[in-house]
Design a protein around this motif. Structure first.
Motif, PDB file in Angstrom:
ATOM      1  N   THR A  77       0.733  -1.220  -0.063  1.00 42.79           N
ATOM      2  CA  THR A  77      -0.230   0.138  -0.089  1.00 42.79           C
ATOM      3  C   THR A  77       0.659   1.180  -0.268  1.00 42.79           C
ATOM      4  OG1 THR A  77      -1.689   1.131   1.240  1.00 42.79           O
ATOM      5  CG2 THR A  77      -0.092  -0.153   2.658  1.00 42.79           C
ATOM      6  N   PRO A  78       0.408   2.213  -0.617  1.00 38.47           N
ATOM      7  CA  PRO A  78       1.060   3.563  -0.222  1.00 38.47           C
ATOM      8  C   PRO A  78       0.664   4.102   1.055  1.00 38.47           C
ATOM      9  CG  PRO A  78      -0.807   4.088  -1.711  1.00 38.47           C
ATOM     10  CD  PRO A  78      -0.802   2.453  -1.471  1.00 38.47           C
ATOM     11  N   GLU A  79       1.362   5.082   1.611  1.00 31.55           N
ATOM     12  CA  GLU A  79       0.939   5.515   3.014  1.00 31.55           C
ATOM     13  C   GLU A  79       0.439   7.104   2.646  1.00 31.55           C
ATOM     14  OE1 GLU A  79       2.906   5.749   7.005  1.00 31.55           O
ATOM     15  OE2 GLU A  79       3.500   7.839   6.653  1.00 31.55           O
ATOM     16  N   ASN A  80      -0.773   7.180   2.968  1.00 34.52           N
ATOM     17  CA  ASN A  80      -1.370   8.356   2.595  1.00 34.52           C
ATOM     18  C   ASN A  80      -1.931   8.958   3.911  1.00 34.52           C
ATOM     19  OD1 ASN A  80      -0.966   8.320   0.122  1.00 34.52           O
ATOM     20  ND2 ASN A  80      -3.045   7.367  -0.635  1.00 34.52           N
ATOM     21  N   LEU A  81      -1.578  10.320   4.116  1.00 33.55           N
ATOM     22  CA  LEU A  81      -2.294  10.752   5.517  1.00 33.55           C
ATOM     23  C   LEU A  81      -1.985   9.942   6.744  1.00 33.55           C
ATOM     24  CD1 LEU A  81      -5.658  12.295   4.070  1.00 33.55           C
ATOM     25  CD2 LEU A  81      -3.239  13.409   4.146  1.00 33.55           C
ATOM     26  N   ALA A  82      -0.752   9.643   6.874  1.00 34.35           N
ATOM     27  CA  ALA A  82      -0.142   8.982   7.956  1.00 34.35           C
ATOM     28  C   ALA A  82      -1.130   7.471   8.005  1.00 34.35           C
ATOM     29  CB  ALA A  82      -0.088   9.542   9.100  1.00 34.35           C
ATOM     30  N   ALA A  83      -1.548   6.780   6.875  1.00 34.50           N
ATOM     31  CA  ALA A  83      -2.310   5.684   6.991  1.00 34.50           C
ATOM     32  C   ALA A  83      -2.124   4.667   5.841  1.00 34.50           C
ATOM     33  CB  ALA A  83      -3.906   6.235   7.164  1.00 34.50           C
ATOM     34  N   ILE A 125       5.285  -0.937   2.018  1.00 27.65           N
ATOM     35  CA  ILE A 125       4.772   0.397   1.947  1.00 27.65           C
ATOM     36  C   ILE A 125       5.514   1.483   0.976  1.00 27.65           C
ATOM     37  CG2 ILE A 125       3.891   2.205   3.397  1.00 27.65           C
ATOM     38  CD1 ILE A 125       3.345  -0.680   4.577  1.00 27.65           C
ATOM     39  N   GLY A 126       4.860   2.054   0.110  1.00 30.25           N
ATOM     40  CA  GLY A 126       5.513   3.225  -0.580  1.00 30.25           C
ATOM     41  C   GLY A 126       5.256   4.239  -0.136  1.00 30.25           C
ATOM     42  N   ALA A 127       5.901   5.403   0.316  1.00 31.10           N
ATOM     43  CA  ALA A 127       5.955   6.302   1.225  1.00 31.10           C
ATOM     44  C   ALA A 127       6.535   7.504   0.708  1.00 31.10           C
ATOM     45  CB  ALA A 127       6.283   6.210   2.593  1.00 31.10           C
ATOM     46  N   GLY A 128       5.985   8.767   0.853  1.00 30.41           N
ATOM     47  CA  GLY A 128       6.798   9.863   0.413  1.00 30.41           C
ATOM     48  C   GLY A 128       7.986  10.215   1.499  1.00 30.41           C
ATOM     49  N   SER A 129       7.608  10.126   2.471  1.00 28.69           N
ATOM     50  CA  SER A 129       8.656  10.345   3.594  1.00 28.69           C
ATOM     51  C   SER A 129       8.859   9.748   4.729  1.00 28.69           C
ATOM     52  CB  SER A 129       8.510  11.970   3.945  1.00 28.69           C
ATOM     53  OG  SER A 129       7.006  12.118   4.576  1.00 28.69           O
ATOM     54  N   HIS A 130       7.761   9.041   5.052  1.00 27.30           N
ATOM     55  CA  HIS A 130       7.570   8.048   6.442  1.00 27.30           C
ATOM     56  C   HIS A 130       7.366   6.828   6.071  1.00 27.30           C
ATOM     57  CE1 HIS A 130       6.994  12.225   7.861  1.00 27.30           C
ATOM     58  NE2 HIS A 130       7.985  11.715   8.817  1.00 27.30           N
ATOM     59  N   GLY A 131       6.158   6.433   6.227  1.00 26.29           N
ATOM     60  CA  GLY A 131       5.735   4.783   5.760  1.00 26.29           C
ATOM     61  C   GLY A 131       5.361   4.299   7.125  1.00 26.29           C
ATOM     62  N   LYS A 187      10.487  10.042  -1.877  1.00 20.86           N
ATOM     63  CA  LYS A 187      10.751  11.297  -1.554  1.00 20.86           C
ATOM     64  C   LYS A 187      10.037  12.283  -2.096  1.00 20.86           C
ATOM     65  CE  LYS A 187      15.735  10.096  -0.932  1.00 20.86           C
ATOM     66  NZ  LYS A 187      15.670   8.678  -1.342  1.00 20.86           N
ATOM     67  N   ALA A 188       8.606  11.936  -2.168  1.00 21.57           N
ATOM     68  CA  ALA A 188       7.878  12.813  -2.887  1.00 21.57           C
ATOM     69  C   ALA A 188       7.336  13.696  -1.889  1.00 21.57           C
ATOM     70  CB  ALA A 188       6.843  12.152  -3.735  1.00 21.57           C
ATOM     71  N   GLN A 189       7.410  15.212  -2.174  1.00 23.68           N
ATOM     72  CA  GLN A 189       7.180  16.090  -0.747  1.00 23.68           C
ATOM     73  C   GLN A 189       6.110  17.030  -1.245  1.00 23.68           C
ATOM     74  OE1 GLN A 189       8.652  15.771   2.407  1.00 23.68           O
ATOM     75  NE2 GLN A 189      10.018  13.905   1.984  1.00 23.68           N
TER      76      GLN A 189
HETATM   77  C1  FMN Z   1      -3.266  12.498   0.035  1.00 22.71           C
HETATM   78  C2  FMN Z   1      -1.963  11.903   0.262  1.00 22.71           C
HETATM   79  C3  FMN Z   1      -1.282  11.981   1.510  1.00 22.71           C
HETATM   80  C4  FMN Z   1      -0.029  11.516   1.758  1.00 22.71           C
HETATM   81  N1  FMN Z   1       0.412  11.085   3.096  1.00 22.71           N
HETATM   82  C5  FMN Z   1       1.720  10.864   3.318  1.00 22.71           C
HETATM   83  C6  FMN Z   1       2.040  10.438   4.446  1.00 22.71           C
HETATM   84  O1  FMN Z   1       1.412  10.723   5.609  1.00 22.71           O
HETATM   85  N2  FMN Z   1       3.435   9.933   4.796  1.00 22.71           N
HETATM   86  C7  FMN Z   1       4.209   9.650   3.665  1.00 22.71           C
HETATM   87  O2  FMN Z   1       5.294   9.093   3.850  1.00 22.71           O
HETATM   88  N3  FMN Z   1       3.611  10.051   2.475  1.00 22.71           N
HETATM   89  C8  FMN Z   1       2.540  10.502   2.185  1.00 22.71           C
HETATM   90  N4  FMN Z   1       2.316  10.772   0.769  1.00 22.71           N
HETATM   91  C9  FMN Z   1       2.986  10.591  -0.261  1.00 22.71           C
HETATM   92  C10 FMN Z   1       2.934   9.106  -0.861  1.00 22.71           C
HETATM   93  O3  FMN Z   1       3.049   8.221   0.096  1.00 22.71           O
HETATM   94  C11 FMN Z   1       3.720   9.207  -1.836  1.00 22.71           C
HETATM   95  O4  FMN Z   1       3.428   9.661  -3.215  1.00 22.71           O
HETATM   96  C12 FMN Z   1       4.129   7.888  -2.364  1.00 22.71           C
HETATM   97  O5  FMN Z   1       5.093   7.809  -3.408  1.00 22.71           O
HETATM   98  C13 FMN Z   1       2.846   6.895  -2.591  1.00 22.71           C
HETATM   99  O6  FMN Z   1       2.851   6.182  -3.825  1.00 22.71           O
HETATM  100  P1  FMN Z   1       2.411   6.700  -5.139  1.00 22.71           P
HETATM  101  O7  FMN Z   1       3.468   7.237  -5.960  1.00 22.71           O
HETATM  102  O8  FMN Z   1       1.909   5.383  -5.980  1.00 22.71           O
HETATM  103  O9  FMN Z   1       1.050   7.749  -5.096  1.00 22.71           O
HETATM  104  C14 FMN Z   1       0.636  10.990   0.657  1.00 22.71           C
HETATM  105  C15 FMN Z   1       0.278  11.225  -0.676  1.00 22.71           C
HETATM  106  C16 FMN Z   1      -1.006  11.822  -0.846  1.00 22.71           C
HETATM  107  C17 FMN Z   1      -1.591  11.808  -2.181  1.00 22.71           C
END
Ligand code: FMN
Length: 117
Positions: A11-17, A46-52, A80-82
């Motif tokens: 799963t991606p991490e979105n909004l800390a979930a 987990i795919g995360a921008g900064s945490h995960g 590293k997507a911020q």
């Molecule tokens: C609505 C939203 C909330 C996000 N919240 C977080 C977050 O809480 N922590 C984090 O590490 N990344 C967060 N991200 C970044 C995503 O984890 C990041 O884009 C990651 O690459 C997810 O995979 P994707 O490229 O398939 O979207 C968020 C992205 C979105 C769209």
């Protein structure tokens, strides 16, 4: 869920979930599958921008309730997507990150095939 020998939750991490879609999947499956999966192996990526770590923690908690057996630490791939632009852009994982994901899937599949778990 009942027919599988093991699980790799991704799963991606979105909004800390975890993603809403994955949460919906767990919501629908949790009680119907409770006590029917005990001891089966699982891992998570987990795919995360900064945490995960928050998404990983949520998955571990659910898997613990299901009495699944964690066979690898959660693999967090940081893209590293911020910024909004970076987050909304399509992403390509580095060969190293792809190799880590492949490695986790291979380890789980190999362990299952060999009866290690
Ligand atoms: C609505 C939203 C909330 C996000 N919240 C977080 C977050 O809480 N922590 C984090 O590490 N990344 C967060 N991200 C970044 C995503 O984890 C990041 O884009 C990651 O690459 C997810 O995979 P994707 O490229 O398939 O979207 C968020 C992205 C979105 C769209």
């Amino acid at each position: 869920m009942l027919a599988a020998d093991g699980y790799l939750f991704a799963t991606p991490e979105n909004l800390a979930a975890m993603s809403g879609l994955m949460k919906d999947f767990f919501d629908r499956c949790y009680y119907p599958a409770l006590d029917r999966l005990n001891g089966r192996p699982y891992a998570a990526m987990i795919g995360a921008g900064s945490h995960g770590t928050s998404a990983a923690r949520q998955i571990i908690r659910i898997a613990t309730g299901w009495r699944l057996r964690e066979v690898a630490a959660p693999l967090i791939i940081c893209t590293k997507a911020q910024t909004p632009e970076e987050i909304l852009a399509p992403k390509t994982l580095s060969p190293e990150d792809q190799a880590e994901c492949t490695g986790l899937g291979t380890a789980l599949a190999t362990g299952l095939a060999m009866g290690v778990f």
